[in-house]
Design an enzyme around this catalytic site. Structure first.
Site, PDB file in Angstrom:
ATOM      1  CB  CYS A 130      51.273  37.290  44.471  1.00 44.46           C
ATOM      2  SG  CYS A 130      50.250  35.849  44.157  1.00 44.46           S
ATOM      3  NE  ARG A 175      51.346  43.140  44.809  1.00 44.69           N
ATOM      4  CZ  ARG A 175      51.999  43.696  43.784  1.00 44.69           C
ATOM      5  NH1 ARG A 175      52.290  44.981  43.821  1.00 44.69           N
ATOM      6  NH2 ARG A 175      52.344  42.994  42.729  1.00 44.69           N
ATOM      7  CD1 TRP A 228      43.915  36.834  44.949  1.00 36.52           C
ATOM      8  CD2 TRP A 228      44.418  35.871  43.005  1.00 36.52           C
ATOM      9  NE1 TRP A 228      42.782  36.852  44.168  1.00 36.52           N
ATOM     10  CE2 TRP A 228      43.059  36.267  42.976  1.00 36.52           C
ATOM     11  CE3 TRP A 228      44.948  35.237  41.877  1.00 36.52           C
ATOM     12  CZ2 TRP A 228      42.235  36.062  41.867  1.00 36.52           C
ATOM     13  CZ3 TRP A 228      44.129  35.022  40.783  1.00 36.52           C
ATOM     14  CH2 TRP A 228      42.803  35.428  40.784  1.00 36.52           C
ATOM     15  CG  ASN A 238      54.562  37.703  43.385  1.00 40.26           C
ATOM     16  OD1 ASN A 238      54.251  36.977  44.321  1.00 40.26           O
ATOM     17  ND2 ASN A 238      54.717  39.008  43.524  1.00 40.26           N
ATOM     18  CD  GLU A 285      34.170  51.237  36.756  1.00 40.89           C
ATOM     19  OE1 GLU A 285      34.768  51.375  37.847  1.00 40.89           O
ATOM     20  OE2 GLU A 285      34.478  50.345  35.928  1.00 40.89           O
ATOM     21  CG  HIS A 298      17.306  44.323  20.416  1.00 43.08           C
ATOM     22  ND1 HIS A 298      16.754  43.914  19.221  1.00 43.08           N
ATOM     23  CD2 HIS A 298      17.286  45.688  20.375  1.00 43.08           C
ATOM     24  CE1 HIS A 298      16.438  44.967  18.485  1.00 43.08           C
ATOM     25  NE2 HIS A 298      16.762  46.060  19.175  1.00 43.08           N
TER      26      HIS A 298
END
Length: 618
Positions: free
Chosen positions: A2, A27, A73, A107, A491, A514
């Site tokens: 936002c 953003r 958003w 926001n 990452e 595992h």
């Protein structure tokens, strides 16, 4: 996440507003809009990009000296025009055709919106959207008695949650008021003080003004032609010393693509320069790199608590290995969004380290404040924005110098965080008597060589592109790493899923038997981070387990690992082994793999669906 741009001026301010929205596109958003005071209220809204909104503004000849604009958003309500900001309050017992009285952008998230909505509906207010934001517009309207600042002041006392607000009223031209609680908002002072602005980010006002006032938690602000003031929630104005004007050079040129196809690609290739800038001026290891008084703090602490989210969390996970092996200090890494919601055991001798690119990450700020409330006063941040809330609220800081990062998927911010965290490791090791002069010199030499080493890794891009062609045909991927390189595998998996939408998971390679080995087939590529370290032979065994099940390996190997290309094994050789700092090199091919896979799939690389760059709400 936002963006807000607002202002009052004697000239047409709409070009400033929409240009500001363009600069805030990084953003993340799914709708946008602008509202102006033109006798009454007018607005234009769109679920397309800001460029489409600009065309709508031009076609409809929307112009005014007073206006507010927003990129949204979606949280409450789907991405749709009726949910897009700005929102109007049409007054009680009205129809959508009734001229609006209050225009507002917001926001944040209002936690008690259901309760407020019910009360306002009982008064006859009609809601056009599913948003929590429309509640605020109606609330301000219901409290309005001729002064919009007073109405806003009364409204914020009823709001629970996080918000940055910009508001104007049809009866008060050339006036915009705002408030901040838990979401960033800045005041821009225009040339000669004749015009004033509000924005989520100073970059939105680049080229318009570099005179910025950073609003603090709970601040209210009133903009009028030729004057402004900032006040606390009781209405007491702050002095110029309490809310000083600062010169902030937010260069819009940082947001220009240049010869690159996407911002993410540009930012990957900016990493050598970003690391060099981040390390500029570091001629020796000293605690004072992190601020005055750091030495006494470092002497007083006996453990480290790292708080971060997303990519920053993974940089903290890598730092844990450094801190415990080099500085020999117990280290705990917590997901910031979870930390404050569980019962923990505070230790006043803890160094609380927050990691954040923007310095405004809501969960990390909340986690920091929770740690402080538990009596942990020693706080330090690794942050890319020197003027952010996080830097202001921590007693110590190291400012990375990655520059503006536009792409939602973080790249250069991550590697500069690692650089800052490695410096912190060395400073703590020195203070605790675990860093010899010889070791310090060797580490510093390796750090100074990083930009050159990164350039050599970037030259591997053609080989990574050939891998990406394979990955673009896949629906799933597995990433493996051991020890210090497990966070790098995490990452790498995050980057791939963020921008290519391929389901990707990362595991410590020793965990393969595992559970995840059950997933391995020829349709599940397995990326392996394979530096020549003490765990290499163990890792090779894990790789054989993959091959025995028909899995296909993609290996990032140091030159002296003796791992060869073969049937079902694709190897890219790293230019050199880099010891403790090798995570900074090994992550770069994983960034390039994600980028080129997304490119091959045709996804929106810089603005992946459902994600935002700066998460400023919980």
């Amino acid at each position: 996440m936002c963006g807000i741009v607002a202002g009052v001026s004697g000239r047409d301010i709409v070009p400033v507003l929409v240009q500001g929205l363009q600069r805030l596109e990084y953003r993340g958003y799914d709708s946008c809009g602008v509202a102006i005071h033109a006798g009454g209220l007018r607005r234009a809204r769109s679920t397309a990009r800001v460029a489409e909104l600009i065309e709508q503004v031009r076609t409809e000849q929307i112009a005014s000296g007073t206006g507010i604009a927003h990129t949204r958003w979606a949280t409450h309500g789907a991405p749709a025009v009726h949910n897009a900001h700005p929102h109007f309050s049409l007054g009680p017992s009205s129809t959508p055709q009734t001229p609006g009285r209050v225009a507002l952008v917001h926001n944040g998230i209002i936690e008690n919106h259901d309760e407020l909505r019910a009360a306002l509906q009982a008064k006859g207010y009609v809601f056009e959207s599913q948003t929590d934001t429309e509640v605020i517009a109606h609330l301000i309207d219901s409290l309005y008695e001729g002064d919009v600042f007073t109405a806003l002041q009364a409204a914020v006392e009823q709001l629970h949650g996080a918000f940055a607000l910009a508001v104007f009223h049809k009866d008060e031209p050339h006036r915009v008021v705002g408030a901040r609680a838990g979401s960033p908002l800045i005041l821009g002072v225009g040339q000669d003080g004749a015009e004033h602005f509000l924005a989520s980010d100073a970059m939105a006002l680049a080229g318009v003004t570099d005179q910025i006032v950073y609003l603090e938690e709970g601040d209210l602000v009133d903009l009028q032609l030729g004057r402004y003031w900032v006040a606390d929630r009781s209405g007491r104005p702050f002095t110029a010393d309490e809310r000083p004007v600062k010169t902030v050079h937010a260069h819009s040129g940082a947001a220009e693509l240049g010869p690159y196809r996407h911002y993410m690609q540009k930012e990957i290739f900016e990493q050598p320069r970003a690391i060099a800038d981040t390390l500029e001026g570091v001629v020796g290891i000293t605690p004072e790199l992190f601020g005055d008084g750091a030495y006494s703090v470092f002497k007083d602490v006996d453990n480290v608590l790292i708080l971060a989210c997303g990519t920053s969390y993974y940089s903290g996970c890598a730092a844990k290995y450094w801190l415990e092996s080099i500085a020999r200090i117990p280290t705990q890494v917590e997901v910031a969004s979870e930390y404050r919601y569980r019962t923990s055991v505070p230790n006043p001798r803890t160094l609380v380290v927050t990691i954040t690119q923007s310095g405004e990450t809501a969960d990390t700020l909340a986690a920091l404040r929770h740690a402080q409330s538990l009596g942990m006063k020693h706080t330090l941040t690794i942050c890319n924005v020197a003027t952010s809330a996080m830097v202001r609220e921590c007693s110590l800081a190291y400012i990375t110098r990655a520059g503006v990062e536009i792409g939602v998927a973080s790249t250069k911010a991550f590697t500069t965080q690692l650089a800052g965290l490695f410096l912190l490791t060395l400073a703590l090791a020195q203070t605790r008597g675990h860093l010899s002069e010889e070791a310090e010199a060797n580490y510093l030499q390796a750090m100074r060589h990083l930009p050159v080493a990164l350039q050599a890794v970037l030259a591997l891009e053609p080989q990574v592109i050939s891998w990406a062609e394979d990955f673009a045909r896949m629906d799933n991927a597995l990433f493996l790493g051991r020890g210090l390189h497990y966070p790098i595998a995490l990452e790498g998996a995050l980057k791939l899923k963020e921008i290519s939408y391929i389901h990707a998971e990362a595991y410590p390679a020793g965990e393969l038997k595992h559970g995840p080995l059950a997933l391995v087939t020829s349709a599940m590529p397995v990326v392996t981070v394979a530096p020549n370290d003490t765990l290499l032979e163990k890792l090779k065994s894990n790789m054989q387990e993959v091959r025995a099940r028909g899995g296909v390996l993609y290996v990032l190997a140091d030159a002296d690992t003796r791992i060869q290309n073969a049937e079902g094994i694709h190897v890219i050789r790293m230019p050199e082994h880099y010891g403790a700092l090798s995570p900074l090199l090994h992550v770069v091919p994983l960034q390039l793999l994600a980028y080129h896979t997304a490119l091959a799939k045709g996804t929106d690389v810089d603005k992946p669906r459902n994600l935002a760059k700066s998460v400023t709400v919980e």
